[in-house]
Write a protein that holds these residues in place. Structure first.
Motif, PDB file in Angstrom:
ATOM      1  N   ASP A  60      -6.652 -15.483  -7.331  1.00 25.70           N
ATOM      2  CA  ASP A  60      -7.648 -15.923  -8.182  1.00 25.70           C
ATOM      3  C   ASP A  60      -7.166 -17.174  -8.965  1.00 25.70           C
ATOM      4  N   ILE A  97       5.549   2.395  -8.574  1.00 30.66           N
ATOM      5  CA  ILE A  97       4.955   0.966  -8.414  1.00 30.66           C
ATOM      6  C   ILE A  97       3.634   0.832  -8.658  1.00 30.66           C
ATOM      7  N   GLU A  98       3.289  -0.830  -8.711  1.00 34.33           N
ATOM      8  CA  GLU A  98       2.612  -1.299  -9.112  1.00 34.33           C
ATOM      9  C   GLU A  98       1.771  -2.478  -8.520  1.00 34.33           C
ATOM     10  N   THR A  99       0.765  -2.414  -7.391  1.00 38.58           N
ATOM     11  CA  THR A  99       0.502  -2.874  -6.442  1.00 38.58           C
ATOM     12  C   THR A  99       0.155  -4.152  -7.221  1.00 38.58           C
ATOM     13  N   ASP A 105      -1.129 -13.069  -9.705  1.00 33.73           N
ATOM     14  CA  ASP A 105      -2.050 -13.150 -10.286  1.00 33.73           C
ATOM     15  C   ASP A 105      -2.064 -12.210 -11.678  1.00 33.73           C
ATOM     16  N   GLY A 106      -1.596 -11.679 -11.803  1.00 33.51           N
ATOM     17  CA  GLY A 106      -0.965 -10.887 -13.086  1.00 33.51           C
ATOM     18  C   GLY A 106      -1.108  -9.211 -13.509  1.00 33.51           C
ATOM     19  N   TYR A 107      -2.070  -8.468 -12.855  1.00 36.04           N
ATOM     20  CA  TYR A 107      -2.559  -7.559 -13.143  1.00 36.04           C
ATOM     21  C   TYR A 107      -3.151  -7.174 -11.869  1.00 36.04           C
ATOM     22  N   ASN A 108      -2.918  -5.340 -12.124  1.00 37.39           N
ATOM     23  CA  ASN A 108      -3.538  -5.017 -10.620  1.00 37.39           C
ATOM     24  C   ASN A 108      -4.610  -5.540 -10.392  1.00 37.39           C
ATOM     25  N   SER A 109      -3.697  -5.005  -8.614  1.00 38.42           N
ATOM     26  CA  SER A 109      -5.170  -6.206  -7.401  1.00 38.42           C
ATOM     27  C   SER A 109      -4.650  -5.309  -6.038  1.00 38.42           C
ATOM     28  N   TYR A 110      -5.646  -5.008  -5.416  1.00 33.48           N
ATOM     29  CA  TYR A 110      -5.754  -4.842  -3.759  1.00 33.48           C
ATOM     30  C   TYR A 110      -6.095  -5.772  -2.849  1.00 33.48           C
ATOM     31  N   GLU A 111      -6.318  -6.531  -3.847  1.00 31.70           N
ATOM     32  CA  GLU A 111      -7.816  -7.689  -2.926  1.00 31.70           C
ATOM     33  C   GLU A 111      -7.217  -8.600  -2.473  1.00 31.70           C
ATOM     34  N   HIS A 166       0.718  -1.240  -0.634  1.00 29.23           N
ATOM     35  CA  HIS A 166       0.074   0.072  -0.189  1.00 29.23           C
ATOM     36  C   HIS A 166       0.753   1.607  -0.034  1.00 29.23           C
TER      37      HIS A 166
END
Lengths: 89, 418
Positions: free
Chosen positions: B309, B254-256, B299-305, B240
């Motif tokens: 998947d 940065i990407e999460t 998982d391969g894509y931006n995600s904060y969850e 975060h």
């Protein structure tokens, strides 16, 4: 599993697509010699917790590039449209 | 504060284990601190501990929005290694390894650090060449490394697929004997207890909602438990970091992304080393409890969850089955995931922010757990002295602007690829 509604092929599983990353930053002019703008384009990301505009490539379908608006927390896909030159999210 | 020892164990056992005091105080936030660290995971707690112990900063608080160690510290595959190759990384991770080796004694808390060794498998001649090069560079930097043949790997881990039918035949491996695993929760608890003993206030259930600014300088934080003034604010909230930095108007490289881990039902001992597969992204070890602990790709894509998947579940299971055929008979007991800061070159950020009074520790990608001690060590130094520690001098944000990325894998600016 995400389901992405390709405007050409219909709703398909995410595994047919390849992720192309953040779509919010536009490609600078090739003649642009400003290092700051290139740094921003190549490296710096908004990285929002929430609505995110991003590219997906329908690699195992029509092979078109798409611009998807998706929520990075709920994964709800808000919109899918063909990616066009000059588009910004 | 009770010092844990064999004697205290016996004394409390005889007294029915009713006399143990709590491990650290439930501190209430004070109005002002010298340093506030945001994030009560391993990195934040270690930073606070070394600030108090090494730099004599007396008024330090660690703010945690949930509970101590409830984020990525408790969501990894617990692997510790220092098999890095490029300048800027090698000495930092090796110092971390050295701190790990004395950590239980230092903290007076058993972090169950087990130097069982790690095999980095090679599945082609080209990979063997690359492993030899990496091993040589490691040894030149004083890090232990040994190139093993197929035969030697087989003797060490006979449970791996050495049959003629193996999809990716094992040619050999790069072995690091001093690598291993540690108990992740104990790392957070050990640092929390030791920091508390040095007077650090650990404040849980306290979420930072904003930064207090005075003429541009960060002078405190707004929290769900009221405003707290601080001489300096350090962020140790990997996953975060972008969100917190945005409160200071900063955008980061940065990407999460989300990374999952899995553990199977417990079985008899079959694998007593850590194994990193070389043909797909997979790492696996067997816990003391008997479960096979494994992780794979993002998982391969931006995600904060923090959930994960299904396509990656399938991919990871396919990879582990091609390496360890016995897993096809096992059930997955648990699955979990953490969100991580993926930087644009795969290396972390420990630096003074471009805003006065703010310090950033983040961008740990896949590798935060093993870095915990050195990260805390260097971040504490950066905060206390207002300049980078020698070991983390390359972990700046300016490196992207200057084109001096620390790209260990040579993947380019694609965060999901590191």
């Amino acid at each position: 599993m995400l389901r992405i509604a390709c405007p050409y092929c219909g709703e398909r599983d995410q595994v047919e697509f390849a992720y192309g990353g953040d779509a919010s930053e536009g490609f600078p002019e090739l003649a642009d010699s400003d290092v700051g703008r290139w740094t921003k384009f190549v490296f710096v990301r908004e990285n929002p917790r929430g609505v995110h505009g991003e590219y997906w490539h329908h690699q195992y379908g029509c092979r078109q590039w798409l611009r998807v608006v998706r929520d990075t927390v709920t994964h709800q896909v808000h919109s899918v449209a063909p990616a066009r030159q000059g588009d910004r999210t | 504060m009770t010092r844990y020892s064999a004697l205290s164990l016996i004394r409390n056992a005889l007294a029915g284990n009713r006399g143990w005091p709590r491990a650290w105080r439930d501190a209430q936030p004070r109005a002002e601190y010298d340093v506030v660290i945001v994030g009560g995971g391993g990195h934040g707690l270690a930073s606070a501990y070394y600030l108090a112990r090494e730099h004599g900063v007396s008024k330090v608080a660690v703010l945690e929005k949930g509970y101590v160690g409830g984020g990525n510290t408790g969501r990894n595959t617990t692997i510790v290694r220092s098999n890095y190759m490029i300048d800027g990384n090698t000495r930092f991770y090796e110092w971390s390894m050295k701190l790990w080796e004395g950590l239980s004694r230092d903290l007076n808390f058993n972090v169950m650090f087990s130097q069982r060794g790690q095999l980095n498998l090679c599945h082609s001649k080209a990979q063997m060449d690359a492993a030899a090069r990496r091993g040589n560079i490691m040894r030149l930097n004083g890090i232990d490394a040994e190139l093993l043949s197929r035969h030697e790997v087989r003797r060490m881990a006979p449970i791996l697929d050495f049959s003629d039918r193996a999809r990716f035949p094992i040619h050999g491996a790069l072995w690091q004997q001093r690598a291993g695993t540690a108990r992740h929760d104990a790392v957070a608890w050990g640092y929390a207890r030791a920091a508390d003993r040095h007077g650090v206030d650990i404040i849980q259930q306290c979420e930072v909602t904003g930064l207090i600014r005075d003429q541009g300088r960060v002078v405190g934080v707004d929290t769900t438990r009221g405003p707290i003034r601080a001489g300096k604010v350090g962020l140790a909230v990997a996953g975060h970091t972008s969100e917190l930095a945005a409160m200071a108007g900063l955008r980061l490289p940065i990407e999460t992304h989300l990374l999952q881990a899995f553990v199977t039902e417990p079985v008899k001992p079959v694998l007593d080393v850590v194994v990193a597969f070389g043909a797909a992204h997979l790492y696996v070890s067997q816990s003391d409890h008997g479960g096979l602990v494994m992780g794979g790709d993002l998982d391969g894509y931006n995600s904060y969850e923090q959930r994960g998947d299904l396509p990656i579940v399938e991919e990871t299971m396919a990879a582990v089955k091609s390496l360890l055929p016995l897993v096809s008979r096992l059930r997955i007991l648990r699955q979990w995931s953490g969100v991580m800061d993926m930087t644009m070159d795969g290396s972390p950020i420990i630096c003074k922010a471009p805003v006065d009074g703010l310090y950033i520790n983040g961008g740990w990608c896949y590798g935060g757990f093993k870095a915990t001690p050195a990260s805390g060590w260097c971040f504490a130094h950066t905060i206390a002295n207002d300049r980078a520690h020698d070991l983390s001098a390359r972990f700046t944000m300016e490196r992207f602007h200057r084109g001096h990325q620390l790209d260990e894998k040579g993947m380019g600016p694609i965060p999901g690829a590191h």
